[in-house]
Design a protein around this motif. Structure first.
Motif, PDB file in Angstrom:
ATOM      1  N   ARG A 178       0.950  -1.204   0.064  1.00 15.74           N
ATOM      2  CA  ARG A 178       0.049  -0.221   0.075  1.00 15.74           C
ATOM      3  C   ARG A 178       0.975   1.236   0.191  1.00 15.74           C
ATOM      4  NH1 ARG A 178      -3.163  -3.320   3.523  1.00 15.74           N
ATOM      5  NH2 ARG A 178      -2.307  -2.392   5.471  1.00 15.74           N
ATOM      6  N   ASN A 179       2.148   1.244   0.758  1.00 18.27           N
ATOM      7  CA  ASN A 179       2.817   2.396   0.906  1.00 18.27           C
ATOM      8  C   ASN A 179       3.315   2.312  -0.650  1.00 18.27           C
ATOM      9  OD1 ASN A 179       2.360   2.763   3.493  1.00 18.27           O
ATOM     10  ND2 ASN A 179       4.188   1.510   4.142  1.00 18.27           N
ATOM     11  N   LEU A 180       3.918   1.427  -1.319  1.00 17.93           N
ATOM     12  CA  LEU A 180       4.424   1.670  -2.730  1.00 17.93           C
ATOM     13  C   LEU A 180       3.318   2.327  -3.535  1.00 17.93           C
ATOM     14  CD1 LEU A 180       6.364   1.153  -4.997  1.00 17.93           C
ATOM     15  CD2 LEU A 180       5.783  -1.235  -5.099  1.00 17.93           C
ATOM     16  N   CYS A 181       2.049   1.764  -3.559  1.00 19.37           N
ATOM     17  CA  CYS A 181       1.071   2.301  -4.497  1.00 19.37           C
ATOM     18  C   CYS A 181       1.002   3.799  -4.032  1.00 19.37           C
ATOM     19  CB  CYS A 181      -0.259   1.547  -3.882  1.00 19.37           C
ATOM     20  SG  CYS A 181      -0.311  -0.111  -4.913  1.00 19.37           S
ATOM     21  N   SER A 182       1.090   4.288  -2.765  1.00 21.76           N
ATOM     22  CA  SER A 182       1.066   5.634  -2.504  1.00 21.76           C
ATOM     23  C   SER A 182       1.949   6.421  -3.099  1.00 21.76           C
ATOM     24  CB  SER A 182       0.927   5.757  -1.025  1.00 21.76           C
ATOM     25  OG  SER A 182       0.954   6.926  -0.518  1.00 21.76           O
ATOM     26  N   CYS A 183       3.306   5.664  -3.032  1.00 21.42           N
ATOM     27  CA  CYS A 183       4.520   6.438  -3.525  1.00 21.42           C
ATOM     28  C   CYS A 183       4.270   6.861  -5.196  1.00 21.42           C
ATOM     29  CB  CYS A 183       5.688   5.859  -3.456  1.00 21.42           C
ATOM     30  SG  CYS A 183       6.486   5.785  -1.564  1.00 21.42           S
ATOM     31  N   LEU A 184       3.522   5.731  -5.771  1.00 21.84           N
ATOM     32  CA  LEU A 184       3.268   5.844  -7.249  1.00 21.84           C
ATOM     33  C   LEU A 184       2.081   6.568  -7.608  1.00 21.84           C
ATOM     34  CD1 LEU A 184       4.221   2.156  -8.223  1.00 21.84           C
ATOM     35  CD2 LEU A 184       5.406   4.002  -8.455  1.00 21.84           C
ATOM     36  N   GLY A 185       1.268   7.397  -6.509  1.00 20.02           N
ATOM     37  CA  GLY A 185       0.147   7.900  -6.831  1.00 20.02           C
ATOM     38  C   GLY A 185      -1.105   7.038  -7.166  1.00 20.02           C
ATOM     39  N   LEU A 186      -1.180   5.718  -6.889  1.00 23.64           N
ATOM     40  CA  LEU A 186      -2.115   4.614  -6.964  1.00 23.64           C
ATOM     41  C   LEU A 186      -2.851   4.474  -5.984  1.00 23.64           C
ATOM     42  CD1 LEU A 186       0.211   2.360  -8.794  1.00 23.64           C
ATOM     43  CD2 LEU A 186      -1.337   3.694  -9.892  1.00 23.64           C
ATOM     44  N   ASP A 187      -4.124   4.337  -6.106  1.00 20.83           N
ATOM     45  CA  ASP A 187      -4.945   3.563  -4.968  1.00 20.83           C
ATOM     46  C   ASP A 187      -4.526   2.358  -4.419  1.00 20.83           C
ATOM     47  OD1 ASP A 187      -6.567   5.876  -5.267  1.00 20.83           O
ATOM     48  OD2 ASP A 187      -8.088   4.907  -6.584  1.00 20.83           O
ATOM     49  N   GLY A 188      -4.246   2.300  -3.223  1.00 25.73           N
ATOM     50  CA  GLY A 188      -3.731   1.184  -2.443  1.00 25.73           C
ATOM     51  C   GLY A 188      -4.837  -0.054  -2.666  1.00 25.73           C
TER      52      GLY A 188
END
Length: 210
Positions: free
Chosen positions: A159-169
């Motif tokens: 989820r943190n990675l998705c946040s870094c990429l601007g994606l919904d977790g």
């Protein structure tokens, strides 16, 4: 390895760290994500040939306790082998040179630790010998990742990675998972020392302990 030029993102897939699940999610859910080089190539190969082209890309990977990672690897290979006949094992393309070496030389986990470190694939890569940090270095020997998640906290760090990429977790389905007891049950004092010495760089870099 995966790359997304629109997001300027590169994912290094270290084996047995949840990377199959992460790769499947990114390829299915994030437009423009594609395979890059071979699935488990170290970042060094990308940096050596295309380093300038990745300047500014967000680079990510996941790692795992090396003691647990080896148990998972051995459990995965041997559990799949039990489902196949001897002829099918030889003919099945999923059983590559590395897996065949394990089946031939390691009837026990202790044998896997002590006798399979030099197993090689067709490219000469020795997956049971190299530290995970070896996958994450650039051409100057420096760690090149912007994000390193932990298998031990797979959902949270994804989820943190998705946040870094601007994606919904999203909840990550865990694919290609092996089933085994607590990894500590598999070790003797001698095999523990072997792994401590062989993967000392990982233990130091990522603060892993037995």
């Amino acid at each position: 390895m995966l790359i997304n030029d629109d997001l300027r993102f590169l994912f290094v897939h270290v084996q047995k760290t949840g990377g199959t699940s992460i790769s499947r999610f990114l390829k299915e859910k994030v437009a423009g994500t594609r395979d890059y080089l071979r699935p488990h190539d170290p970042y060094l190969l990308a940096a050596r040939d295309h380093g300038a082209g990745h300047r500014g890309y967000f680079k990510a990977a996941f790692v795992r306790n090396p003691f647990d990672r080896l148990v998972s690897w051995y459990a995965s290979i041997t559990s799949k082998a039990r489902l196949l006949s001897e002829e099918e094992k030889l003919q099945n393309p999923d059983y590559n040179r590395v897996q065949q070496h394990v089946l031939a030389h390691a009837p026990t986990f202790g044998d896997f630790v002590t006798r399979c470190q030099d197993a090689t694939d067709r490219s000469g890569w020795k997956p049971f010998l190299y530290n995970q940090i070896d996958y994450l270095l650039d051409g100057n020997g420096a760690e090149a990742m912007d994000f390193v998640g932990r298998f031990e906290h797979l959902q949270r760090d994804f989820r943190n990675l998705c946040s870094c990429l601007g994606l919904d977790g999203a909840e990550l389905p865990h694919l290609n998972a092996s089933t085994h007891r607590d990894y500590r049950d598999y070790y003797t004092p001698s095999t523990r020392r072997v792994v401590e010495e062989r993967f000392a760089k990982d233990c130091l870099a990522f603060d892993y302990r037995f």
